[in-house]
Design a protein around this motif. Sequence first.
Motif, short mmCIF file in Angstrom:
data_model
loop_
_atom_site.label_atom_id
_atom_site.label_comp_id
_atom_site.label_asym_id
_atom_site.label_seq_id
_atom_site.Cartn_x
_atom_site.Cartn_y
_atom_site.Cartn_z
N ILE A 16 0.72 12.28 -0.43
CA ILE A 16 -0.08 13.36 -0.30
C ILE A 16 0.48 14.69 -0.60
CG2 ILE A 16 -1.23 14.63 1.75
CD1 ILE A 16 -1.41 11.97 3.19
N ARG A 64 0.84 -1.16 0.09
CA ARG A 64 -0.05 0.06 -0.04
C ARG A 64 0.88 1.21 0.09
NH1 ARG A 64 -3.81 -1.31 4.79
NH2 ARG A 64 -2.93 -3.11 5.12
N SER A 65 0.55 2.20 -0.68
CA SER A 65 1.44 3.36 -0.81
C SER A 65 0.45 4.49 -1.08
CB SER A 65 2.37 3.30 -2.11
OG SER A 65 2.97 4.39 -2.39
N ALA A 66 1.08 5.63 -0.32
CA ALA A 66 0.13 6.83 -0.42
C ALA A 66 1.07 8.06 -0.72
CB ALA A 66 -0.52 7.30 0.80
N PHE A 87 -4.12 13.75 -3.62
CA PHE A 87 -3.47 12.46 -2.99
C PHE A 87 -3.48 11.54 -4.17
CE2 PHE A 87 -7.70 12.27 -1.58
CZ PHE A 87 -7.99 10.90 -1.94
N PHE A 112 -3.30 7.15 -4.11
CA PHE A 112 -3.07 6.00 -3.20
C PHE A 112 -2.90 4.49 -4.30
CE2 PHE A 112 -5.05 2.14 -1.25
CZ PHE A 112 -4.48 2.11 -0.39
N LYS A 113 -2.30 3.96 -4.11
CA LYS A 113 -1.96 2.57 -4.85
C LYS A 113 -1.97 1.38 -3.83
CE LYS A 113 0.70 4.65 -8.24
NZ LYS A 113 1.92 4.74 -9.10
N SER A 114 -2.53 0.17 -4.20
CA SER A 114 -2.46 -1.06 -3.36
C SER A 114 -2.27 -2.19 -4.46
CB SER A 114 -3.54 -1.04 -2.31
OG SER A 114 -4.75 -1.24 -2.75
#
Length: 75
Positions: free
Chosen positions: A7, A3-5, A59, A61-63
Motif C-alpha cells: 500500500i 498473498r502479498s499487498a 496499491f 496485490f498479488k496472490s
Amino acid sequence: NYRSAVIRGSARKVSNDDAVWALDILTNGLIPGRMEEVHAHRRKELAATTVLELPIENFIFKSRTGPAGEPEEPT
C-alpha cells in the motif's frame, strides 16, 4: 501459496482527539468490547503513542494458489 499487498501513500500524524478515537476503534475492532474492560487512556500513554493515518494513493496485490510450478528447463 501466498498473498502479498503493498500500500502506498503519504502518512500523516493524527491529532490528539482523533488519535484517542482511532485507538478505541482499533482496539475494539481487534478485541470487541475491550475498551469497556480496561482503564481510559492516560496522558502519559498518549504522549508516548503516535497514531498515523495513511490515505491510500495506490496499491498492489498479488496472490498465488495451487502447487509449486515446475522448474523451467535451462536453455
